[in-house]
Structure formats: C-alpha cells, structure tokens
Design an enzyme around this catalytic site. Structure first.
Site, PDB file in Angstrom:
ATOM      1  N   ASN A   1      50.816 -32.641 -55.690  1.00  0.00           N
ATOM      2  CA  ASN A   1      51.241 -31.513 -55.600  1.00  0.00           C
ATOM      3  C   ASN A   1      52.926 -31.092 -54.746  1.00  0.00           C
ATOM      4  O   ASN A   1      53.615 -32.390 -54.215  1.00  0.00           O
ATOM      5  CB  ASN A   1      50.364 -30.544 -54.103  1.00  0.00           C
ATOM      6  CG  ASN A   1      48.805 -30.536 -54.821  1.00  0.00           C
ATOM      7  OD1 ASN A   1      48.596 -30.093 -55.662  1.00  0.00           O
ATOM      8  ND2 ASN A   1      48.003 -30.520 -53.120  1.00  0.00           N
TER       9      ASN A   1
ATOM     10  N   HIS B   1      53.131 -37.744 -53.006  1.00  0.00           N
ATOM     11  CA  HIS B   1      51.393 -38.658 -52.383  1.00  0.00           C
ATOM     12  C   HIS B   1      50.773 -38.524 -53.624  1.00  0.00           C
ATOM     13  O   HIS B   1      50.618 -37.643 -53.706  1.00  0.00           O
ATOM     14  CB  HIS B   1      50.977 -38.601 -50.930  1.00  0.00           C
ATOM     15  CG  HIS B   1      51.114 -37.051 -50.515  1.00  0.00           C
ATOM     16  ND1 HIS B   1      51.786 -35.930 -50.243  1.00  0.00           N
ATOM     17  CD2 HIS B   1      50.631 -36.005 -50.268  1.00  0.00           C
ATOM     18  CE1 HIS B   1      51.510 -34.960 -50.425  1.00  0.00           C
ATOM     19  NE2 HIS B   1      50.805 -35.207 -50.264  1.00  0.00           N
TER      20      HIS B   1
ATOM     21  N   HIS C   1      60.668 -44.072 -48.569  1.00  0.00           N
ATOM     22  CA  HIS C   1      59.918 -41.952 -48.189  1.00  0.00           C
ATOM     23  C   HIS C   1      60.866 -41.207 -49.229  1.00  0.00           C
ATOM     24  O   HIS C   1      62.365 -41.765 -49.303  1.00  0.00           O
ATOM     25  CB  HIS C   1      61.315 -41.943 -46.871  1.00  0.00           C
ATOM     26  CG  HIS C   1      61.003 -40.321 -46.706  1.00  0.00           C
ATOM     27  ND1 HIS C   1      59.615 -39.823 -46.324  1.00  0.00           N
ATOM     28  CD2 HIS C   1      61.581 -39.581 -47.397  1.00  0.00           C
ATOM     29  CE1 HIS C   1      59.585 -38.348 -46.169  1.00  0.00           C
ATOM     30  NE2 HIS C   1      61.210 -38.117 -47.023  1.00  0.00           N
TER      31      HIS C   1
ATOM     32  N   HIS D   1      56.574 -36.099 -47.969  1.00  0.00           N
ATOM     33  CA  HIS D   1      56.293 -37.296 -48.229  1.00  0.00           C
ATOM     34  C   HIS D   1      55.769 -38.005 -49.808  1.00  0.00           C
ATOM     35  O   HIS D   1      54.486 -37.478 -49.533  1.00  0.00           O
ATOM     36  CB  HIS D   1      55.949 -38.263 -47.399  1.00  0.00           C
ATOM     37  CG  HIS D   1      56.023 -39.691 -48.035  1.00  0.00           C
ATOM     38  ND1 HIS D   1      56.456 -40.748 -47.367  1.00  0.00           N
ATOM     39  CD2 HIS D   1      56.038 -40.904 -48.679  1.00  0.00           C
ATOM     40  CE1 HIS D   1      57.053 -42.072 -47.193  1.00  0.00           C
ATOM     41  NE2 HIS D   1      56.264 -41.762 -48.634  1.00  0.00           N
TER      42      HIS D   1
ATOM     43  N   CYS E   1      58.393 -38.281 -40.223  1.00  0.00           N
ATOM     44  CA  CYS E   1      57.325 -38.332 -41.457  1.00  0.00           C
ATOM     45  C   CYS E   1      56.329 -38.890 -41.635  1.00  0.00           C
ATOM     46  O   CYS E   1      55.557 -40.031 -41.176  1.00  0.00           O
ATOM     47  CB  CYS E   1      57.903 -38.662 -42.305  1.00  0.00           C
ATOM     48  SG  CYS E   1      57.196 -38.320 -44.296  1.00  0.00           S
TER      49      CYS E   1
END
Ligand code: 5GP
Ligand code: ZN
Length: 113
Positions: free
Chosen positions: A86, A99, A45, A97, A3
């Site tokens: 998003n 954000h 995560h 992950h 990731c």
C-alpha cells in the site's frame, strides 16, 4: 526516528519474527486479515514506494525472494497467495516505512475495497 517498523527491526518493539537477515525482517501482522498475514520489511528506513530508486531498489527483489521462501516453507504456493504494497493515503498506507503484506490461507477477493 519515531517509526514503528524501524523499532521492530531494532527489537525495541516485540514482534513475532518469522525470518530475518541483514537486509529484511518478516513478522506476523498484529491484526491479521488472513490465516497467513506476514509483513516483510526492509531494515533500512524507506518511507514508501515513491522513495524507490536505483540505489535502494535491490532490497525490493530481496523482499520478493524472501516472500517466495516463506510461501514455500508455509506450503501455500499451490493454493495461491497475494503480496500487497500500500502506498500513500489512497493506497491505504498507515505505517510510513515501506512494507509488503504476504497474505494467504484463504480465497482473497478482488477487487480490493
Ligand atoms: P499498511 O496499512 O500501512 O499497508 O499496513 C500496516 C500494517 O502494519 C497493518 O496491517 C497493521 O496491522 C500492522 N501493524 C501496525 N502496527 C504494528 C505493530 O506494532 N506490530 C505488528 N506486528 N504489526 C503492526
Ligand atoms: Zn522506519
């Protein structure tokens, strides 16, 4: 785990960090869409907004507190700014992950594309 944002949080991938504490890291987006384009990311995560629940949701309010501190330190609060999360394919999420984009420094159009 493969990731990108976990690796940035672990300093395995370099980034331009603007804020960090035990819960979150904030760094400049590699492909800025505005004069201010900072990503605020939990160190834990969490794949997307769909994974938010009562055991992890406190980090989201912490992300917003972090955003306000960044806005104030950058002096963009008066002109306004946007925070974007998003989610999934139709939402335009490209990194799995969670954000939050902090965007500012220009007039941001609406509606988004
Ligand atoms: P999303 O499209 O998932 O909402 O946003 C992902 C964002 O991460 C994009 O704006 C993209 O430019 C940014 N990004 C992707 N890879 C990297 C990276 O390795 N470093 C940094 N700083 N930003 C990245
Ligand atoms: Zn991750």
């Amino acid at each position: 785990m493969d990731c990108i944002f976990c690796k940035i949080a672990a300093k395995q991938i370099p980034s331009e960090i603007v804020f960090e504490d035990d819960k979150v890291i904030a760094f400049h987006d590699i492909s800025p869409a505005a004069p201010v384009h900072i990503l605020i990311v939990p160190k834990q995560h969490i794949e997307s907004t769909l994974e938010i629940n009562s055991s992890n949701s406190s980090v989201i309010s912490h992300i917003y507190e972090t955003a306000v501190q960044l806005v104030n330190s950058l002096g963009i609060g008066g002109d306004g700014f946007r925070i974007v999360n998003n989610c999934g394919k139709n939402g335009g999420q490209t990194v799995d992950h969670i954000h939050f984009h902090l965007l500012g420094g220009r007039n941001l159009t609406w509606p988004p594309g």
